[in-house]
Write a protein that holds these residues in place. Structure first.
Motif, short mmCIF file in Angstrom:
data_model
loop_
_atom_site.label_atom_id
_atom_site.label_comp_id
_atom_site.label_asym_id
_atom_site.label_seq_id
_atom_site.Cartn_x
_atom_site.Cartn_y
_atom_site.Cartn_z
N MET A 1 0.85 -1.20 0.00
CA MET A 1 0.00 0.00 0.00
C MET A 1 0.89 1.25 0.00
N VAL A 2 0.59 2.15 -0.91
CA VAL A 2 1.37 3.37 -1.01
C VAL A 2 1.05 4.28 0.18
N LYS A 3 2.09 4.78 0.83
CA LYS A 3 1.90 5.64 1.99
C LYS A 3 1.46 7.03 1.54
N TRP A 4 0.36 7.49 2.15
CA TRP A 4 -0.16 8.79 1.76
C TRP A 4 0.78 9.88 2.27
N THR A 5 0.91 10.91 1.45
CA THR A 5 1.69 12.07 1.88
C THR A 5 0.83 12.95 2.78
N LEU A 6 1.50 13.83 3.51
CA LEU A 6 0.79 14.76 4.39
C LEU A 6 -0.15 15.65 3.60
N GLY A 7 0.32 16.12 2.47
CA GLY A 7 -0.52 16.99 1.64
C GLY A 7 -1.76 16.27 1.15
N ARG A 8 -1.62 14.98 0.79
CA ARG A 8 -2.78 14.22 0.33
C ARG A 8 -3.78 14.02 1.45
N ARG A 9 -3.30 13.72 2.64
CA ARG A 9 -4.21 13.52 3.77
C ARG A 9 -4.97 14.80 4.10
N ILE A 10 -4.25 15.88 4.15
CA ILE A 10 -4.91 17.17 4.45
C ILE A 10 -5.91 17.51 3.37
N THR A 11 -5.58 17.20 2.10
CA THR A 11 -6.49 17.49 1.00
C THR A 11 -7.78 16.67 1.12
N VAL A 12 -7.65 15.37 1.48
CA VAL A 12 -8.84 14.53 1.62
C VAL A 12 -9.72 15.02 2.76
N ILE A 13 -9.10 15.33 3.92
CA ILE A 13 -9.88 15.83 5.06
C ILE A 13 -10.58 17.13 4.70
N CYS A 14 -9.87 18.04 4.08
CA CYS A 14 -10.47 19.33 3.70
C CYS A 14 -11.60 19.12 2.69
N ALA A 15 -11.41 18.15 1.78
CA ALA A 15 -12.47 17.89 0.79
C ALA A 15 -13.72 17.36 1.46
N LEU A 16 -13.57 16.39 2.40
CA LEU A 16 -14.73 15.85 3.11
C LEU A 16 -15.44 16.92 3.92
N VAL A 17 -14.65 17.68 4.67
CA VAL A 17 -15.25 18.75 5.48
C VAL A 17 -15.94 19.76 4.58
N GLY A 18 -15.31 20.10 3.47
CA GLY A 18 -15.92 21.05 2.56
C GLY A 18 -17.21 20.53 1.97
N LEU A 19 -17.24 19.20 1.63
CA LEU A 19 -18.46 18.61 1.07
C LEU A 19 -19.59 18.65 2.10
N LEU A 20 -19.30 18.24 3.35
CA LEU A 20 -20.33 18.26 4.38
C LEU A 20 -20.81 19.68 4.65
#
Length: 560
Positions: free
Chosen positions: A1-20
């Motif tokens: 499994m490819v390890k997620w970068t910090l930028g990718r994790r922050i982007t996913v969290i921000c995207a979910l929060v933004g969607l909600l």
């Protein structure tokens, strides 16, 4: 499994929060719009309807009171409330029909209108007609007729209409409260979501950024304290791990460079030791040179003077008494002794420049060149030449050295003059930035460009001594004088005629460009100063240049 970068994790969290937050925001906007519509209905329809219902009750009472008053008083003025009440009732009914869209309200309004009209037709109008016809005895019976209950029916319809409007208002208020409650819930959810997202981001940053960076900083501090061989571990997200690898690579490069520096330091220490040895040798060499200068100026001068003096005595006393070859030998001896004495004097003058100093002062080059031209005026007169100068500034330096410099330059121009034309020498200066560029130009035989550097080397000659006499040290002395004053001297290889020697000297600090220009000229027809005066003065002020200054007044001057 490819390890997620910090930028990718922050982007996913921000995207979910933004969607909600977007969903909550859309719901909140829809709820707010519904609430606004409900409030608008409540304010623009239900409120005025309720007000109009209260006025209808009042209008119906006014009509009934007007008819009774007319029946009792039989005065037309008493009918005014009745007439006005009818008009107002019709207006209010029209207005209420335009405001309401509720079927029950409209039905009740029609019922009220019908009952009110029935009351007027069956009770009010007959009563008014009876009073007008004078049937006063029938009025009480008409007023007390059972049909008068129609007025109470009209009021009941008005009250029922008011109750319905009140019910509609209560329902609208309930809807508005429910909508506002839903809006508050949505806002609370948004706040909770933002707080949870913030806490999640803070924990994520602490776990993935703060802790790894603090650990990496500790490793870097250990390396900075001298543990250069310590490997730096790659921990944390991809970005921090990459930074750790880069720092570790930098550490390895520093270790390699440090080894190079240490080796270079050892070599530098060896070079410093060698340099100190060479400095000691140079110091000893300078002492030997000073000793040689002392010996040359005292011990060698005396034998040379004796040889030259006795050879000259032989030449004067026995000239013509011996054979021609003997006279030639004696002449060779006299010339050799004199040339040796000039060489020793010139070499001493060259070696003493900069070592024996009287200190720098402000020197007016216009006066220096004027005195140098006066020294050479007798030679200029013999050749029919002209010496001119203009735009000469004031510089910092030693006047005797600068006097010897210009004397040598002008002497060379007179010596190496063109055989087909009288010599012309012109000296001028111009300011270029922080330097004075001074040129000494003549119309003599000139110097080939390939000899531009050779002419400033000591004892270098371009012509045989029997063609142009001299020791070949004049321009070498001039170069050393200029360098001692922090300047430069060179041959202008682009001169079309004769020789142009250019000099660059520093401008005195704070000096402005001169506004006035004065030209000077010395020709064979002008009266000139005694050439020996300036020569003796230069020798007195600067003893090491006495041989050069004095030699400038002779035919066999110092030459390049």
């Amino acid at each position: 499994m490819v390890k997620w970068t910090l930028g990718r994790r922050i982007t996913v969290i921000c995207a979910l929060v933004g969607l909600l937050l977007t969903v909550i925001g859309v719901a909140a906007v829809a709820t707010a719009e519904t609430s606004r519509s409900q409030v608008k209905v409540l304010m623009d329809e239900v409120g005025p309807l309720r007000t109009d219902c209260g006025q209808l009750l009042t209008v119906l009472a006014d009509q009934e009171n007007g008819v009774r008053g007319y029946a009792l008083t039989r005065s037309d003025a008493s009918l005014a409330p009745y007439r006005n009440g009818v008009t107002e009732e019709q207006r209010l009914i029209r207005e209420m029909r335009g405001l309401s869209h509720d079927a029950v309200v409209l039905a009740r309004l029609s019922e009220l209108e019908a009952r009110s009209a029935a009351w007027r037709a069956q009770v009010a109008e007959p009563t008014i007609a009876a009073v007008r016809d004078g049937r006063a005895g029938d009025v009480p019976s008409i007023v007390a007729d059972p049909n008068s209950t129609r007025s109470s029916q009209a009021r009941e319809s008005a009250q029922a209409l008011l109750d319905r409007v009140t019910a509609v208002r209560d329902a609208s208020v309930t809807q508005v409260r429910g909508t506002l409650g839903l809006l508050v819930i949505l806002l609370v959810l948004a706040v909770i979501l933002i707080v949870v997202a913030g806490l999640t981001m803070a924990l994520l940053l602490r776990r993935l950024v703060t802790v790894p960076v603090v650990s990496l900083a500790g490793e870097v501090r250990r390396v900075a304290r001298g543990e250069y061989e310590r490997e730096i571990e790659s921990v944390g997200p991809t970005e921090i791990a990459r930074l750790a690898r880069d720092i570790n690579a930098m550490r390895q490069q520093i270790v390699a460079d440090l080894g190079t520096v240490r080796r270079a330091h050892l070599q530098l220490e060896k070079a410093n030791q060698l340099l100190e040895q060479q400095a000691e040798e140079l110091t000893r060499s300078n002492r030997d040179l000073e000793q040689f200068a002392y010996v040359a100026s005292h011990d060698l001068q005396e034998p040379l003077r004796k040889v030259a003096s006795f050879c000259q005595l032989l030449q004067r006393r026995y000239a013509g008494q011996l054979d021609e070859r003997a006279d030639q030998y004696i002449a060779f001896a006299v010339d050799g002794a004199q040339r040796m004495q000039r060489l020793i004097n010139d070499l001493l003058a060259f070696s003493r420049i900069g070592r024996i100093t009287s200190g720098f002062t402000d020197v007016d080059l216009d006066r220096v060149v004027s005195e140098a031209a006066a020294q050479l005026s007798w030679r200029s007169e013999q050749a029919g030449g002209t010496i001119t100068w203009s735009d000469l500034p004031t510089v910092r330096g030693e006047e005797p050295l600068l006097s010897a410099l210009f004397t040598n330059l002008m002497s060379n121009s007179l010596k190496f003059r063109h055989p087909d034309r009288p010599p012309r020498i012109h000296i001028q200066a111009e300011r270029v930035g922080d330097e004075w560029h001074i040129s000494c130009a003549d119309n003599g035989i000139g110097i080939e460009p390939e000899y531009a550097d050779k002419i400033f080397i000591i004892f270098q000659r371009l012509h045989p001594k029997n063609e142009y006499p001299g020791t070949g040290i004049g321009l070498a002395i001039a170069k050393k004088i200029i360098e001692y004053h922090g300047g430069r001297i060179w041959l202008d290889t682009e001169a079309r005629e004769g020789t142009v020697i250019r000099i660059a000297l520093p401008v005195i600090a704070g000096e402005d460009t001169p506004a006035e220009t004065t030209a000077h000229e010395t020709t064979a027809h002008e009266p000139t100063a005694d050439p020996t005066t300036t020569t003796d003065q230069t020798a007195a002020e600067h003893p090491e240049l006495a041989p050069v200054a004095a030699d400038a007044g002779r035919t066999e001057e110092t030459a390049s």
